[in-house]
Scaffold this active site. Structure first.
Site, PDB file in Angstrom:
ATOM      1  N   ARG A 160      40.293 -17.326  62.715  1.00 46.78           N
ATOM      2  CA  ARG A 160      40.166 -18.242  63.874  1.00 46.78           C
ATOM      3  C   ARG A 160      38.733 -18.754  64.037  1.00 46.78           C
ATOM      4  O   ARG A 160      38.250 -18.923  65.153  1.00 46.78           O
ATOM      5  CB  ARG A 160      40.624 -17.579  65.178  1.00 46.78           C
ATOM      6  CG  ARG A 160      42.038 -17.118  65.193  1.00 46.78           C
ATOM      7  CD  ARG A 160      43.066 -18.252  65.103  1.00 46.78           C
ATOM      8  NE  ARG A 160      44.382 -17.695  64.898  1.00 46.78           N
ATOM      9  CZ  ARG A 160      44.926 -17.487  63.679  1.00 46.78           C
ATOM     10  NH1 ARG A 160      44.298 -17.879  62.589  1.00 46.78           N
ATOM     11  NH2 ARG A 160      46.094 -16.937  63.553  1.00 46.78           N
ATOM     12  N   SER A 210      47.041 -18.069  72.666  1.00 46.19           N
ATOM     13  CA  SER A 210      46.544 -16.686  72.709  1.00 46.19           C
ATOM     14  C   SER A 210      45.118 -16.679  73.219  1.00 46.19           C
ATOM     15  O   SER A 210      44.263 -17.415  72.717  1.00 46.19           O
ATOM     16  CB  SER A 210      46.581 -16.064  71.312  1.00 46.19           C
ATOM     17  OG  SER A 210      47.911 -15.910  70.909  1.00 46.19           O
ATOM     18  N   GLU A 302      39.715 -15.828  71.951  1.00 44.57           N
ATOM     19  CA  GLU A 302      40.081 -16.802  70.903  1.00 44.57           C
ATOM     20  C   GLU A 302      39.884 -18.212  71.465  1.00 44.57           C
ATOM     21  O   GLU A 302      39.540 -19.135  70.731  1.00 44.57           O
ATOM     22  CB  GLU A 302      41.535 -16.583  70.477  1.00 44.57           C
ATOM     23  CG  GLU A 302      41.971 -17.546  69.400  1.00 44.57           C
ATOM     24  CD  GLU A 302      43.348 -17.227  68.821  1.00 44.57           C
ATOM     25  OE1 GLU A 302      43.708 -16.042  68.682  1.00 44.57           O
ATOM     26  OE2 GLU A 302      44.071 -18.188  68.513  1.00 44.57           O
TER      27      GLU A 302
HETATM   28  C1  LIG Z   1      51.575 -22.860  73.708  1.00 45.37           C
HETATM   29  C2  LIG Z   1      50.437 -22.735  72.717  1.00 45.37           C
HETATM   30  C3  LIG Z   1      50.651 -22.079  71.512  1.00 45.37           C
HETATM   31  C4  LIG Z   1      49.613 -21.948  70.586  1.00 45.37           C
HETATM   32  N1  LIG Z   1      49.840 -21.294  69.410  1.00 45.37           N
HETATM   33  C5  LIG Z   1      48.833 -21.146  68.525  1.00 45.37           C
HETATM   34  C6  LIG Z   1      49.044 -20.453  67.288  1.00 45.37           C
HETATM   35  O1  LIG Z   1      50.129 -19.990  66.974  1.00 45.37           O
HETATM   36  N2  LIG Z   1      47.998 -20.340  66.439  1.00 45.37           N
HETATM   37  C7  LIG Z   1      46.764 -20.850  66.720  1.00 45.37           C
HETATM   38  O2  LIG Z   1      45.855 -20.721  65.901  1.00 45.37           O
HETATM   39  N3  LIG Z   1      46.537 -21.500  67.882  1.00 45.37           N
HETATM   40  C8  LIG Z   1      47.531 -21.660  68.784  1.00 45.37           C
HETATM   41  N4  LIG Z   1      47.293 -22.311  69.970  1.00 45.37           N
HETATM   42  C9  LIG Z   1      45.925 -22.777  70.285  1.00 45.37           C
HETATM   43  C10 LIG Z   1      45.661 -24.225  69.866  1.00 45.37           C
HETATM   44  O3  LIG Z   1      46.813 -25.030  70.010  1.00 45.37           O
HETATM   45  C11 LIG Z   1      45.174 -24.341  68.427  1.00 45.37           C
HETATM   46  O4  LIG Z   1      44.045 -23.533  68.219  1.00 45.37           O
HETATM   47  C12 LIG Z   1      44.846 -25.804  68.070  1.00 45.37           C
HETATM   48  O5  LIG Z   1      44.601 -25.898  66.701  1.00 45.37           O
HETATM   49  C13 LIG Z   1      43.641 -26.345  68.829  1.00 45.37           C
HETATM   50  O6  LIG Z   1      43.562 -27.735  68.545  1.00 45.37           O
HETATM   51  P1  LIG Z   1      43.099 -28.789  69.646  1.00 45.37           P
HETATM   52  O7  LIG Z   1      43.052 -30.120  68.997  1.00 45.37           O
HETATM   53  O8  LIG Z   1      43.937 -28.683  70.856  1.00 45.37           O
HETATM   54  O9  LIG Z   1      41.633 -28.264  69.937  1.00 45.37           O
HETATM   55  P2  LIG Z   1      40.851 -28.366  71.309  1.00 45.37           P
HETATM   56  O10 LIG Z   1      41.401 -27.366  72.269  1.00 45.37           O
HETATM   57  O11 LIG Z   1      40.762 -29.758  71.768  1.00 45.37           O
HETATM   58  O12 LIG Z   1      39.413 -27.877  70.834  1.00 45.37           O
HETATM   59  C14 LIG Z   1      39.216 -26.545  70.399  1.00 45.37           C
HETATM   60  C15 LIG Z   1      37.779 -26.426  69.836  1.00 45.37           C
HETATM   61  O13 LIG Z   1      37.691 -27.227  68.665  1.00 45.37           O
HETATM   62  C16 LIG Z   1      36.673 -28.217  68.836  1.00 45.37           C
HETATM   63  N5  LIG Z   1      37.133 -29.453  68.185  1.00 45.37           N
HETATM   64  C17 LIG Z   1      38.257 -30.173  68.449  1.00 45.37           C
HETATM   65  N6  LIG Z   1      38.307 -31.263  67.658  1.00 45.37           N
HETATM   66  C18 LIG Z   1      37.189 -31.219  66.880  1.00 45.37           C
HETATM   67  C19 LIG Z   1      36.656 -32.075  65.867  1.00 45.37           C
HETATM   68  N7  LIG Z   1      37.268 -33.197  65.492  1.00 45.37           N
HETATM   69  N8  LIG Z   1      35.476 -31.736  65.312  1.00 45.37           N
HETATM   70  C20 LIG Z   1      34.820 -30.597  65.670  1.00 45.37           C
HETATM   71  N9  LIG Z   1      35.271 -29.761  66.617  1.00 45.37           N
HETATM   72  C21 LIG Z   1      36.439 -30.063  67.213  1.00 45.37           C
HETATM   73  C22 LIG Z   1      36.512 -28.387  70.335  1.00 45.37           C
HETATM   74  O14 LIG Z   1      35.236 -28.891  70.667  1.00 45.37           O
HETATM   75  C23 LIG Z   1      36.717 -26.963  70.801  1.00 45.37           C
HETATM   76  O15 LIG Z   1      35.556 -26.209  70.613  1.00 45.37           O
HETATM   77  C24 LIG Z   1      48.335 -22.474  70.898  1.00 45.37           C
HETATM   78  C25 LIG Z   1      48.124 -23.127  72.120  1.00 45.37           C
HETATM   79  C26 LIG Z   1      49.166 -23.254  73.024  1.00 45.37           C
HETATM   80  C27 LIG Z   1      48.910 -23.980  74.322  1.00 45.37           C
END
Ligand SMILES: Cc1cc2nc3c(=O)[nH]c(=O)nc-3n(C[C@H](O)[C@H](O)[C@H](O)COP(=O)(O)OP(=O)(O)OC[C@H]3O[C@@H](n4cnc5c(N)ncnc54)[C@H](O)[C@@H]3O)c2cc1C
Length: 310
Positions: A160, A210, A302
């Site tokens: 992660r 998580s 996380e």
């Molecule tokens: C119901 C639910 C289930 C989930 N299940 C999982 C799972 O099974 N496994 C898992 O790993 N995660 C899970 N997640 C967490 C999350 O969805 C993932 O980690 C997802 O990949 C985050 O992507 P995001 O675009 O929403 O990131 P964001 O929440 O928008 O950003 C997360 C971080 O990444 C950075 N970031 C975003 N885009 C960029 C970019 N282009 N360049 C540099 N940095 C960037 C942001 O600044 C921040 O620090 C879950 C979340 C929810 C709500």
């Protein structure tokens, strides 16, 4: 590109929590994303990059700088090679890969984020993770003011984590992935099984997934299993699940304000109705304290917490 002011960030996080951003820009392509990053640089502030906002807890006071919503969602598929814009939703990638009979992203079905966020956090589930498929990442180096091409090794993927997770100077523009030709039926079966698992095991209320990282057995102090033999049976693939520890401390359903340790999945903190970031942060501290008191282990978050000014 429109520069908006005082935009409530709770509209842009799956937690539905977060105060206003002083400046807010939505970047729909690579050029706009670079323009937005340069706008933040001119203002002298680190940008807050938001993809799907599904792994983020943002302060109730919001963000005093420039928040950038990444929406460059282009995708090109040639054979087993996929080039995806950072703002492409994982769900779109899963769907498009299936349509081309490409296997490798089934684990991501049901994760509500973007490619950029998934690469930054090396998202993973069901024994798969982003690092398995990423070949190269195109990133923008804000300080140097130039686009750089990075190999998988240079991304320094870990559990992660990646070089991008805590480095506000590097912003992911796109990722080149290598998938594998597979059978459409098998791919669909895996996707449906994973979606079904999530429907059954994950809470329905707003959350950021998580909350805490699981703990690798290798990181446990010597003699841990002799002292706490009841934890041994919960170990899967060398990982002691945070959910097990939280559950065994009787914290399922624990509430502070409107934030609750989910009674469906104890590693999720959910927003029952109008929880503040403060509620969630207090609950996180409470859970960490209880785990440390009982097991002597320090849980690590996380989710990415942006609490610079609350
Ligand atoms: C119901 C639910 C289930 C989930 N299940 C999982 C799972 O099974 N496994 C898992 O790993 N995660 C899970 N997640 C967490 C999350 O969805 C993932 O980690 C997802 O990949 C985050 O992507 P995001 O675009 O929403 O990131 P964001 O929440 O928008 O950003 C997360 C971080 O990444 C950075 N970031 C975003 N885009 C960029 C970019 N282009 N360049 C540099 N940095 C960037 C942001 O600044 C921040 O620090 C879950 C979340 C929810 C709500």
């Amino acid at each position: 590109m429109e520069v908006q002011r005082n935009v409530p960030l709770k509209k842009h996080t799956t937690f539905q929590i977060g105060g206003p951003a002083n400046y807010f820009l939505a970047a729909r392509n690579k050029e706009e994303l670079i323009e937005a990053l340069n706008f933040a640089k001119e203002k002298g502030v680190a940008p807050l990059i938001i993809g799907g906002g599904s792994n983020l807890l943002i302060s109730d006071k919001g963000y005093g700088g420039v928040a950038i919503k990444v929406q460059n969602a282009e995708i090109e598929i040639e054979g087993e090679n996929v080039l995806a814009g950072a703002g492409l939703l994982l769900s779109s990638l899963v769907k498009r890969s299936f349509e081309k009979n490409l296997s490798g992203m089934e684990w991501a079905a049901g994760i509500p984020g973007t490619i950029g966020g998934a690469v930054a956090g090396n998202a993973g589930a069901f024994n798969g993770e982003m690092a398995d498929s990423v070949e190269r990442v195109e990133a923008y180096d804000i300080k140097a003011g130039k686009i750089i091409d990075m190999t998988r090794e240079e991304c320094r993927f870990g559990y992660r984590s990646s070089i991008f997770k805590n480095n506000s100077n590097l912003v992911i523009l796109s990722a080149a992935l290598k998938l594998e030709e597979g059978s459409g039926d098998n791919i669909l079966q895996k996707i449906e099984a994973n979606l079904q698992y999530r429907r059954e095991k994950h809470p329905k209320e707003p959350s950021a997934g998580s909350c805490f990282k699981n703990i690798s057995v290798e990181e446990l102090p010597e003699g841990f299993f002799d002292k706490f033999p009841e934890t041994k049976e919960s170990v899967r693939n060398g990982i002691l699940p945070a959910a097990f520890l939280i559950h065994s401390c009787g914290l399922k359903g624990e509430k502070i304000g409107s934030a609750q340790v989910s009674s469906v999945h104890p590693n999720f903190i959910v927003n029952l109705n109008g929880a503040s970031a403060g509620d969630v942060l207090e609950l996180i501290s409470f859970v960490k304290k209880k785990i440390e008191e009982k097991y002597g282990l320090k849980l690590q978050e996380e989710i990415k917490i942006l609490d610079n000014n609350s």
